[in-house]
Design an enzyme around this catalytic site. Structure first.
Site, mmCIF file in Angstrom:
data_model
loop_
_atom_site.group_PDB
_atom_site.id
_atom_site.type_symbol
_atom_site.label_atom_id
_atom_site.label_comp_id
_atom_site.label_asym_id
_atom_site.label_seq_id
_atom_site.Cartn_x
_atom_site.Cartn_y
_atom_site.Cartn_z
ATOM 1 N N LYS A 1 45.344 67.177 -28.157
ATOM 2 C CA LYS A 1 45.175 65.736 -28.296
ATOM 3 C C LYS A 1 45.434 65.207 -29.696
ATOM 4 C CE LYS A 1 41.476 62.451 -27.055
ATOM 5 N NZ LYS A 1 40.066 62.398 -26.576
ATOM 6 N N HIS A 2 45.181 66.029 -30.714
ATOM 7 C CA HIS A 2 45.235 65.564 -32.106
ATOM 8 C C HIS A 2 46.423 66.153 -32.859
ATOM 9 C CE1 HIS A 2 40.896 65.444 -30.896
ATOM 10 N NE2 HIS A 2 41.021 64.219 -31.376
ATOM 11 N N LEU A 3 46.794 65.503 -33.951
ATOM 12 C CA LEU A 3 47.965 65.898 -34.722
ATOM 13 C C LEU A 3 47.654 66.985 -35.744
ATOM 14 C CD1 LEU A 3 49.509 62.397 -35.554
ATOM 15 C CD2 LEU A 3 49.945 63.847 -33.558
ATOM 16 N N PHE B 1 48.147 69.648 -33.154
ATOM 17 C CA PHE B 1 47.355 70.827 -33.488
ATOM 18 C C PHE B 1 46.629 71.347 -32.256
ATOM 19 C CE2 PHE B 1 43.450 72.938 -35.069
ATOM 20 C CZ PHE B 1 44.088 74.039 -35.616
ATOM 21 N N ASP B 2 45.847 70.470 -31.601
ATOM 22 C CA ASP B 2 45.270 70.844 -30.308
ATOM 23 C C ASP B 2 45.911 69.944 -29.245
ATOM 24 O OD1 ASP B 2 44.008 68.359 -30.511
ATOM 25 O OD2 ASP B 2 42.058 69.186 -31.042
#
Length: 387
Positions: free
Chosen positions: A330-332, A327-328
């Site tokens: 670093k994150h899913l 999503f960003d």
């Protein structure tokens, strides 16, 4: 009839069938572990299913704790975070995160952040906070040690029975190794191992404290190939290839973490565990996104730069997050979290060793735990990565 998204999960679960509706009651256990567990239960017919979940970790698992520790604006409290569920909830995703889905599979409510004092903690609490590390003491967060101490101070909220039957879910360490790689671009093999040893030693101390407080059932999600994160690739200018050092550190950590957990299963009373190979799952989706119904595993949905690796904001978000693994930077995305949760819940030993979370949930506390069905590193999973 299975949807295509659910059918494709079979490529990672082998003999495991994943429910198209996300109903845990219709899932089939992986056959080798099912046989062993069933034989055990024939001799011990009385067993209980955990109704309590405790969560430790960083931004991957943070259900909203960050906002109570930060004196600044927390990005996850505002859109575009939460856009797939209609509101920002303090989660670092466009919607739900892995613990949310696992709670659903357990048929309990989503687990609230421990720092929300008005929350209902009858089914557990999340101690995870964005930017959390194992080592050090970063500002406006809690290290793993601090999270465990917070748990210990609050354990009187639950009965001894609930504490012993609960699942203790942990994912942490990404920021430790990302920070290390930035500060030490060319470490020797001995230096890398020495740092990993420090991290593992601290994790061991935290696990033992939880065990002393009554914890018996532990679930671990290992680290992904950190050099494949859009943020890392964009920062280092490796927009096409994954960055070697962060992924090496993650692989080394994963191998050492698995060895630690296997040792604890032998040394600690009634210690049971499930160990999920997140590294391979992310690697698969980065390099073969179409196989898992993603449009790309390289760039993020939200952000700026060539890979959308930084500065996620409402003006920089994609149209359809379901097409993205990240999503960003670093994150899913919610969709990736959904797939991860299903694999943790119901995958076979090539993905979750020695038992998946569904099997761990019902395994009796009063019989020897089956912990050496198949090692991840023996099937070419943990520790492997593609540069």
């Amino acid at each position: 009839m299975l949807s295509m998204e659910r059918v494709l999960l079979l490529s990672e679960t082998s003999s495991t069938l994943v429910s198209p509706m996300g109903d845990p009651n219709s899932l089939i256990l992986s056959l080798p572990c099912l046989l062993l567990t069933t034989l055990a239960l024939l001799h011990y017919p009385t067993y209980s299913v955990a109704q309590t979940l405790f969560v430790f970790g960083d931004g991957y698992y943070d259900a909203g704790n960050k906002q109570f520790l930060s004196g600044n604006r927390v990005d996850a409290n505002s859109p575009p975070y939460g856009i797939s569920v209609g509101e920002a909830t303090g989660r670092w995703s466009d919607g739900r995160i892995v613990p949310d889905y696992l709670a659903g599979f357990m048929s309990i409510p989503r687990i609230p952040p421990i720092l929300r004092s008005s929350a209902d903690f009858s089914h557990g609490a999340s101690f995870a906070v964005a930017d959390a590390t194992v080592l050090g003491s970063p500002l406006e967060t809690m290290t793993l040690s601090e999270q465990v101490k917070k748990f210990s101070r609050n354990k009187n909220k639950w009965t001894d029975k609930a504490l012993s039957e609960a699942i203790y879910l942990t994912y942490i360490g990404s920021d430790d190794y990302l920070n290390y790689a930035k500060s030490n671009p060319n470490p020797s093999a001995d230096q890398k191992q020495a740092f990993v040893d420090q991290v593992i030693t601290s994790i061991e101390a935290a696990i033992k404290l939880v065990h002393e407080a009554g914890g018996r059932k532990f679930a671990f999600q290992n680290l992904p190939p950190l050099g494949c994160l859009p943020m890392v690739k964009q920062e280092t200018g490796n927009e096409k290839d994954c960055v070697k050092l962060p992924s090496e550190m993650a692989a080394l950590h994963n191998n050492n973490l698995l060895k630690l957990i296997e040792k604890l299963a032998q040394d600690l009373e009634s210690f049971q565990y499930s160990f999920y190979d997140f590294f391979s799952s992310v690697q698969n989706r980065v390099f073969e996104p179409e196989t898992y119904i993603f449009g790309t595993g390289t760039a993020a949905c939200c952000g700026t730069g060539t890979l959308k690796g930084t500065d996620c904001a409402a003006k920089n978000v994609c149209v359809n997050p379901k097409e993205y693994v990240f999503f960003d930077g670093k994150h899913l995305t919610q969709e990736a979290n959904f797939q991860v949760a299903h694999l943790m819940w119901n995958a076979d030993p090539q993905v979750s060793e020695p038992n998946n979370l569904r099997e761990l949930l019902v395994f009796p506390l009063d019989i020897p735990f089956i912990y050496n069905v198949k090692r991840l590193d023996q099937v070419g999973k943990t520790g492997s990565f593609v540069i």
